[in-house]
Design an enzyme around this catalytic site. Structure first.
Site, PDB file in Angstrom:
ATOM      1  N   HIS A   1       0.798  -1.225   0.000  1.00  0.00           N
ATOM      2  CA  HIS A   1       0.000   0.000   0.000  1.00  0.00           C
ATOM      3  C   HIS A   1       0.835   1.282   0.000  1.00  0.00           C
ATOM      4  O   HIS A   1       0.263   2.372  -0.029  1.00  0.00           O
ATOM      5  CB  HIS A   1      -0.920   0.012   1.232  1.00  0.00           C
ATOM      6  N   HIS A  51       1.651   6.926  -0.812  1.00  0.00           N
ATOM      7  CA  HIS A  51       0.763   6.090   0.008  1.00  0.00           C
ATOM      8  C   HIS A  51      -0.511   5.855  -0.781  1.00  0.00           C
ATOM      9  O   HIS A  51      -1.218   6.808  -1.107  1.00  0.00           O
ATOM     10  CB  HIS A  51       0.468   6.788   1.337  1.00  0.00           C
TER      11      HIS A  51
END
Length: 151
Positions: free
Chosen positions: A58, A73
């Site tokens: 992620h 992110h």
């Protein structure tokens, strides 16, 4: 040194202050921008030339030869997905070029799972005034400039 930081995903530029996470919204890890991604499955690309120094499904950090590090992110609280729906295309320690595919993911699936798919792009350990030529808002394609980091 001047570093052009590219958008890792296609979408709409939003201020970091609008990210639904106080760590990013208050620029605790550094200044930057966020991109609300298009809701189509696709690739997240490297924002700069450098080495992948941190790699999670992620999120990833690319550090340049000069020591500048940029965090990408993919969504908020997506660590809770434990990698599901993310496909890595590089390994930690690998050299990458700006625009190179790093992770494939599906922002619509992230959103359907109750998470925000918005993607903070952060200049780690930078001062806010070091970011210039900052894209204010509007659509952006993956690989287009988000901001310039003067070091």
């Amino acid at each position: 040194m001047t570093l052009r930081v590219l958008s890792p995903v296609a979408g709409t530029v939003v201020p970091l202050s609008e990210v639904p996470d106080p760590v990013f919204a208050q620029a605790m890890v550094g200044p930057g921008l966020a991109v609300d991604p298009d809701r189509t499955a696709g690739d997240a690309v490297a924002p700069v030339d450098g080495t992948v120094v941190t790699l999670h499904p992620h999120a990833f950090v690319v550090a340049t030869e000069g020591g500048a590090a940029v965090l990408v992110h993919l969504g908020i609280d997506t660590v809770q997905l434990k990698g599901e729906g993310f496909t890595l295309h590089v390994v930690k320690g690998e050299a990458v070029r700006a625009g190179q595919r790093v992770v494939s993911w599906d922002p619509a699936a992230v959103e359907a799972g109750g998470k925000s798919p918005v993607c903070p792009v952060v200049a780690l350990d930078a001062q806010a005034e070091a970011l210039v030529e900052v894209r204010e808002s509007g659509p952006v394609a993956a690989g287009e400039p988000l901001f310039t980091w003067q070091r």
